[in-house]
Design an enzyme around this catalytic site. Structure first.
Site, PDB file in Angstrom:
ATOM      1  N   GLU A 174       0.812  -1.222   0.000  1.00 35.53           N
ATOM      2  CA  GLU A 174       0.000   0.000   0.000  1.00 35.53           C
ATOM      3  C   GLU A 174       0.847   1.275   0.000  1.00 35.53           C
ATOM      4  O   GLU A 174       0.313   2.359   0.125  1.00 35.53           O
ATOM      5  CB  GLU A 174      -0.952   0.004   1.201  1.00 35.53           C
TER       6      GLU A 174
ATOM      7  N   VAL B  37      -3.278 -10.888   0.789  1.00 30.74           N
ATOM      8  CA  VAL B  37      -2.808 -12.184   0.286  1.00 30.74           C
ATOM      9  C   VAL B  37      -1.457 -11.929  -0.366  1.00 30.74           C
ATOM     10  O   VAL B  37      -1.320 -11.024  -1.198  1.00 30.74           O
ATOM     11  CB  VAL B  37      -3.811 -12.801  -0.721  1.00 30.74           C
TER      12      VAL B  37
ATOM     13  N   GLY C 264      -4.701 -15.379  -6.865  1.00 28.61           N
ATOM     14  CA  GLY C 264      -5.312 -16.128  -7.957  1.00 28.61           C
ATOM     15  C   GLY C 264      -5.741 -17.528  -7.571  1.00 28.61           C
ATOM     16  O   GLY C 264      -6.397 -18.215  -8.351  1.00 28.61           O
TER      17      GLY C 264
ATOM     18  N   GLY D  19      -7.759 -18.130  -5.043  1.00 26.72           N
ATOM     19  CA  GLY D  19      -9.081 -18.057  -4.424  1.00 26.72           C
ATOM     20  C   GLY D  19      -9.056 -17.793  -2.937  1.00 26.72           C
ATOM     21  O   GLY D  19     -10.098 -17.776  -2.282  1.00 26.72           O
TER      22      GLY D  19
ATOM     23  N   ASN E 132      -6.460   1.681  -5.490  1.00 33.06           N
ATOM     24  CA  ASN E 132      -6.322   0.227  -5.520  1.00 33.06           C
ATOM     25  C   ASN E 132      -7.431  -0.411  -6.371  1.00 33.06           C
ATOM     26  O   ASN E 132      -8.301  -1.114  -5.865  1.00 33.06           O
ATOM     27  CB  ASN E 132      -6.317  -0.316  -4.088  1.00 33.06           C
TER      28      ASN E 132
ATOM     29  N   TYR F 276     -13.732  -6.549  -4.856  1.00 31.11           N
ATOM     30  CA  TYR F 276     -14.852  -6.351  -3.936  1.00 31.11           C
ATOM     31  C   TYR F 276     -16.176  -6.240  -4.680  1.00 31.11           C
ATOM     32  O   TYR F 276     -17.197  -6.776  -4.246  1.00 31.11           O
ATOM     33  CB  TYR F 276     -14.626  -5.112  -3.064  1.00 31.11           C
TER      34      TYR F 276
END
Length: 165
Positions: free
Chosen positions: A30, A91, A97, A99, A128, A135
């Protein structure tokens, strides 16, 4: 990674160093690495002390720590119920990728439903776009009419020191 085994588990006190490492990795992603003040001791106290204020789920891929979600409860005066607030989800790039992000979000949604929460909310940085798209794919809607406000540092202490009514 289509054959990868994904698992989600609640964090334990033995995970504090891992959680701190994941926080640092998230902050780097970030572009906020210089803002992390958390320590292993502060995390242990806040997550596993006498009055825990937040909880963490650890996501694993084939038994390897691959991500985390840190959350806590807030309260809606309008609904008269608590909500679940996701402070951070991350993650590791090598595991994206598979899941795991969806699994973490689904686990949080289940916790919110099981605990009779009125809502499940989080914030995302405006730039982002990959996360925003993720989302939206889950059915989340942006609360564009709301702007986050924050007091910290000197401004927080100055307001706290005011004694006039």
């Amino acid at each position: 990674m289509s054959d990868a085994v994904l698992s989600i588990r609640p964090a334990t006190p033995g995970d504090v160093s891992l959680i701190l490492q994941l926080i640092h990795e998230l902050a780097e992603y970030e572009q906020l690495a210089d803002t992390v003040k958390a320590t292993a001791d502060s995390l242990h106290l806040q997550l596993f002390g006498q009055r825990p204020v937040a909880e963490v789920l650890i996501g694993e891929v084939d038994g390897a720590a691959a991500g985390f979600a840190l959350f806590f409860h807030n309260f809606s005066t309008f609904t008269g119920k608590r909500g679940l607030y996701l402070e951070d989800i991350f993650v590791r790039p090598a595991f994206r990728g598979a899941g795991l992000g969806k699994q973490l979000m689904a686990a949080l949604a289940r916790i919110a439903v099981q605990r009779d929460c009125a809502r499940f909310e989080w914030s995302v940085l405006d730039w982002n776009t990959p996360s925003i798209a993720f989302y939206r794919s889950l059915g989340a809607i942006g609360m564009d009419e709301w702007t986050v406000q924050r007091l910290e540092g000197a401004a927080l202490h100055a307001l706290a020191a005011r004694d006039e009514l």
